[in-house]
Design a protein around this motif. Sequence first.
Motif, PDB file in Angstrom:
ATOM      1  N   PHE A 119       0.858  -1.098  -0.155  1.00  0.00           N
ATOM      2  CA  PHE A 119       0.106  -0.062   0.073  1.00  0.00           C
ATOM      3  C   PHE A 119       0.951   1.203  -0.082  1.00  0.00           C
ATOM      4  O   PHE A 119       1.618   1.528   1.036  1.00  0.00           O
ATOM      5  CB  PHE A 119      -0.742  -0.014   1.261  1.00  0.00           C
ATOM      6  CG  PHE A 119      -1.900   1.158   1.552  1.00  0.00           C
ATOM      7  CD1 PHE A 119      -3.097   0.725   1.066  1.00  0.00           C
ATOM      8  CD2 PHE A 119      -1.405   2.354   1.955  1.00  0.00           C
ATOM      9  CE1 PHE A 119      -4.059   1.778   1.635  1.00  0.00           C
ATOM     10  CE2 PHE A 119      -2.345   3.155   1.984  1.00  0.00           C
ATOM     11  CZ  PHE A 119      -3.749   3.148   1.878  1.00  0.00           C
ATOM     12  N   ASP A 120       0.692   1.844  -1.216  1.00  0.00           N
ATOM     13  CA  ASP A 120       1.951   2.929  -1.252  1.00  0.00           C
ATOM     14  C   ASP A 120       1.730   3.987  -2.399  1.00  0.00           C
ATOM     15  O   ASP A 120       1.026   3.540  -3.433  1.00  0.00           O
ATOM     16  CB  ASP A 120       3.365   2.348  -1.437  1.00  0.00           C
ATOM     17  CG  ASP A 120       4.511   3.060  -1.137  1.00  0.00           C
ATOM     18  OD1 ASP A 120       4.352   4.193  -1.081  1.00  0.00           O
ATOM     19  OD2 ASP A 120       5.590   2.523  -0.720  1.00  0.00           O
ATOM     20  N   ALA A 121       2.077   5.249  -2.371  1.00  0.00           N
ATOM     21  CA  ALA A 121       1.929   6.149  -3.484  1.00  0.00           C
ATOM     22  C   ALA A 121       3.242   5.823  -4.444  1.00  0.00           C
ATOM     23  O   ALA A 121       3.487   6.043  -5.625  1.00  0.00           O
ATOM     24  CB  ALA A 121       2.224   7.553  -2.920  1.00  0.00           C
ATOM     25  N   HIS A 122       4.030   5.144  -3.970  1.00  0.00           N
ATOM     26  CA  HIS A 122       5.390   4.720  -4.917  1.00  0.00           C
ATOM     27  C   HIS A 122       5.585   3.283  -5.014  1.00  0.00           C
ATOM     28  O   HIS A 122       4.696   2.577  -4.310  1.00  0.00           O
ATOM     29  CB  HIS A 122       6.514   5.216  -4.004  1.00  0.00           C
ATOM     30  CG  HIS A 122       6.577   6.482  -3.531  1.00  0.00           C
ATOM     31  ND1 HIS A 122       6.129   6.909  -2.302  1.00  0.00           N
ATOM     32  CD2 HIS A 122       6.643   7.934  -4.178  1.00  0.00           C
ATOM     33  CE1 HIS A 122       6.234   8.133  -2.175  1.00  0.00           C
ATOM     34  NE2 HIS A 122       6.551   8.846  -3.105  1.00  0.00           N
ATOM     35  N   SER A 123       6.304   2.726  -5.930  1.00  0.00           N
ATOM     36  CA  SER A 123       6.548   1.187  -5.901  1.00  0.00           C
ATOM     37  C   SER A 123       7.436   0.777  -5.362  1.00  0.00           C
ATOM     38  O   SER A 123       7.851  -0.312  -4.964  1.00  0.00           O
ATOM     39  CB  SER A 123       6.398   0.892  -7.406  1.00  0.00           C
ATOM     40  OG  SER A 123       7.203   1.657  -8.092  1.00  0.00           O
ATOM     41  N   LEU A 223       2.332  -1.429   4.836  1.00  0.00           N
ATOM     42  CA  LEU A 223       1.516   0.046   4.657  1.00  0.00           C
ATOM     43  C   LEU A 223       2.259   1.382   4.827  1.00  0.00           C
ATOM     44  O   LEU A 223       2.749   1.513   5.881  1.00  0.00           O
ATOM     45  CB  LEU A 223       0.371  -0.110   6.062  1.00  0.00           C
ATOM     46  CG  LEU A 223      -0.739   0.793   6.100  1.00  0.00           C
ATOM     47  CD1 LEU A 223      -1.599   1.021   4.838  1.00  0.00           C
ATOM     48  CD2 LEU A 223      -1.314   0.912   7.423  1.00  0.00           C
ATOM     49  N   ASP A 224       2.488   1.984   3.738  1.00  0.00           N
ATOM     50  CA  ASP A 224       3.190   3.051   3.812  1.00  0.00           C
ATOM     51  C   ASP A 224       2.102   4.234   3.839  1.00  0.00           C
ATOM     52  O   ASP A 224       1.004   4.287   2.830  1.00  0.00           O
ATOM     53  CB  ASP A 224       4.061   3.401   2.392  1.00  0.00           C
ATOM     54  CG  ASP A 224       4.845   4.789   2.297  1.00  0.00           C
ATOM     55  OD1 ASP A 224       4.270   5.670   2.888  1.00  0.00           O
ATOM     56  OD2 ASP A 224       5.768   4.589   1.445  1.00  0.00           O
ATOM     57  N   LEU A 225       2.206   5.069   4.719  1.00  0.00           N
ATOM     58  CA  LEU A 225       1.049   6.087   5.028  1.00  0.00           C
ATOM     59  C   LEU A 225       0.851   7.141   3.781  1.00  0.00           C
ATOM     60  O   LEU A 225      -0.140   7.897   3.557  1.00  0.00           O
ATOM     61  CB  LEU A 225       1.130   6.587   6.281  1.00  0.00           C
ATOM     62  CG  LEU A 225       0.377   5.981   7.495  1.00  0.00           C
ATOM     63  CD1 LEU A 225      -1.149   6.485   7.197  1.00  0.00           C
ATOM     64  CD2 LEU A 225       0.516   4.764   7.601  1.00  0.00           C
ATOM     65  N   ASP A 226       2.027   7.067   3.048  1.00  0.00           N
ATOM     66  CA  ASP A 226       1.986   8.132   1.703  1.00  0.00           C
ATOM     67  C   ASP A 226       1.267   7.330   0.791  1.00  0.00           C
ATOM     68  O   ASP A 226       0.683   8.175  -0.243  1.00  0.00           O
ATOM     69  CB  ASP A 226       3.212   8.597   1.429  1.00  0.00           C
ATOM     70  CG  ASP A 226       4.113   7.574   0.751  1.00  0.00           C
ATOM     71  OD1 ASP A 226       3.539   6.411   0.189  1.00  0.00           O
ATOM     72  OD2 ASP A 226       5.465   7.425   0.847  1.00  0.00           O
ATOM     73  N   GLY A 227       0.389   6.142   1.066  1.00  0.00           N
ATOM     74  CA  GLY A 227      -0.544   5.682  -0.100  1.00  0.00           C
ATOM     75  C   GLY A 227      -1.703   6.386  -0.010  1.00  0.00           C
ATOM     76  O   GLY A 227      -2.326   6.658  -0.896  1.00  0.00           O
ATOM     77  N   GLY A 237       7.132  11.907   4.615  1.00  0.00           N
ATOM     78  CA  GLY A 237       8.376  12.373   4.010  1.00  0.00           C
ATOM     79  C   GLY A 237       8.139  12.681   2.584  1.00  0.00           C
ATOM     80  O   GLY A 237       8.875  13.509   1.964  1.00  0.00           O
ATOM     81  N   THR A 238       7.308  11.820   1.800  1.00  0.00           N
ATOM     82  CA  THR A 238       7.451  12.075   0.408  1.00  0.00           C
ATOM     83  C   THR A 238       5.842  11.869  -0.107  1.00  0.00           C
ATOM     84  O   THR A 238       5.317  11.127  -0.702  1.00  0.00           O
ATOM     85  CB  THR A 238       8.255  10.936  -0.265  1.00  0.00           C
ATOM     86  OG1 THR A 238       7.686   9.502   0.164  1.00  0.00           O
ATOM     87  CG2 THR A 238       9.579  10.987  -0.080  1.00  0.00           C
ATOM     88  N   PRO A 239       5.133  13.013   0.185  1.00  0.00           N
ATOM     89  CA  PRO A 239       3.748  13.339   0.017  1.00  0.00           C
ATOM     90  C   PRO A 239       3.478  13.128  -1.730  1.00  0.00           C
ATOM     91  O   PRO A 239       4.236  14.003  -2.162  1.00  0.00           O
ATOM     92  CB  PRO A 239       3.128  14.360   0.722  1.00  0.00           C
ATOM     93  CG  PRO A 239       4.528  15.284   0.808  1.00  0.00           C
ATOM     94  CD  PRO A 239       5.590  14.305   0.938  1.00  0.00           C
TER      95      PRO A 239
HETATM   96 MN    MN Z   1       5.581   5.809  -0.385  1.00  0.00          MN
END
Ligand code: MN
Length: 297
Positions: A119-123, A223-227, A237-239
């Motif tokens: 779960f992440d905005a990034h891969s 679970l990366d909260l920026d997801g 840190g990386t929204p």
């Molecule tokens: Mn992320």
Amino acid sequence: DKLTLIGVPLHYGADRRGVEMGPSALRGAQLQARLQALGFDVRDAGDIAVPKAEEPAASGTNLKYLHEVAQVNRELCRAVDGALKEGRFPFVIGGDHSIAIGTIKGVRKHVRKLGVIWFDAHSDVNTERTTGSGNIHGMPLAVCLGYGHPNLLAVGGEENVVDPRNVVILGARSIDPGERNFLKSQGIRVFTMHEIDRFGMLQVMEETLRIVTDGTDGVHLSLDLDGMDPSEAPGVGTPVPGGLSYRESHFAMETIHERGCLVSAEIVEVNPMLDVGNKTASVAVGLVGSLFGERIL
Ligand code: MN
Ligand code: ARG
Ligand code: MN
Ligand code: MN
């Protein structure tokens, strides 16, 4: 059910201060009480020791703080392995996302075929060859698939990998060019925000759970909260704008719970220094509630 909380106050994978306070922010948001209210026998194993590095990282390196990140992940791998040996669910609280290396490799010692929900905005599938930042928190999923620096692959044994056919990335909206090629070559299923908009969370989660349980013995949630959308989880840190809503995120957790396939979990990238109050840690603890069976009715 028995559960062990393992704190990992690491920020070297992100090369940015604040995320090392994530474990205490999550504890402060009553994570343990929330789990106990759901019937868990919770043991807090405290924090993994993080060595002090000479800062800043050597300029121009494409693997910042490799030594420190590898060492912490070796310790974490051992702690996760230890919890599972005692029949306890390992619940890891970070810390930056590089700690997924130690968590997943520790779990893999007990779960031969492991599905992973990322779960992440990034891969997070960069390697030292493709990274633009040199930050190892952009690399952990590649390492868990068997790609990256030997010192990271060696954590928990270099044969200790997950099968790309049982990995799903949820909520992605910031993928680097090298990562795009990697994801394609590995055939990894990525539900970007586009697919989530198009199909909706119900269909996305049905497909996700099918993939991560197909021939596996258990599923790990990273679970990366920026997801989540930065309006819900600003303390990261990386929204990246355009993320999962509050309800989409809870719905994902609720469907994972209903499926009953979870064997381990981790929460990463909560940065109290960038947060609005303790909003992001509180939101994260709420998601944990849904993940372990809290219901609205
Ligand atoms: Mn992320
Ligand atoms: N792709 C970018 C990088 O390699 C961002 C990674 C962000 N990862 C994270 N776990 N927040 O640096
Ligand atoms: Mn991440
Ligand atoms: Mn980064």
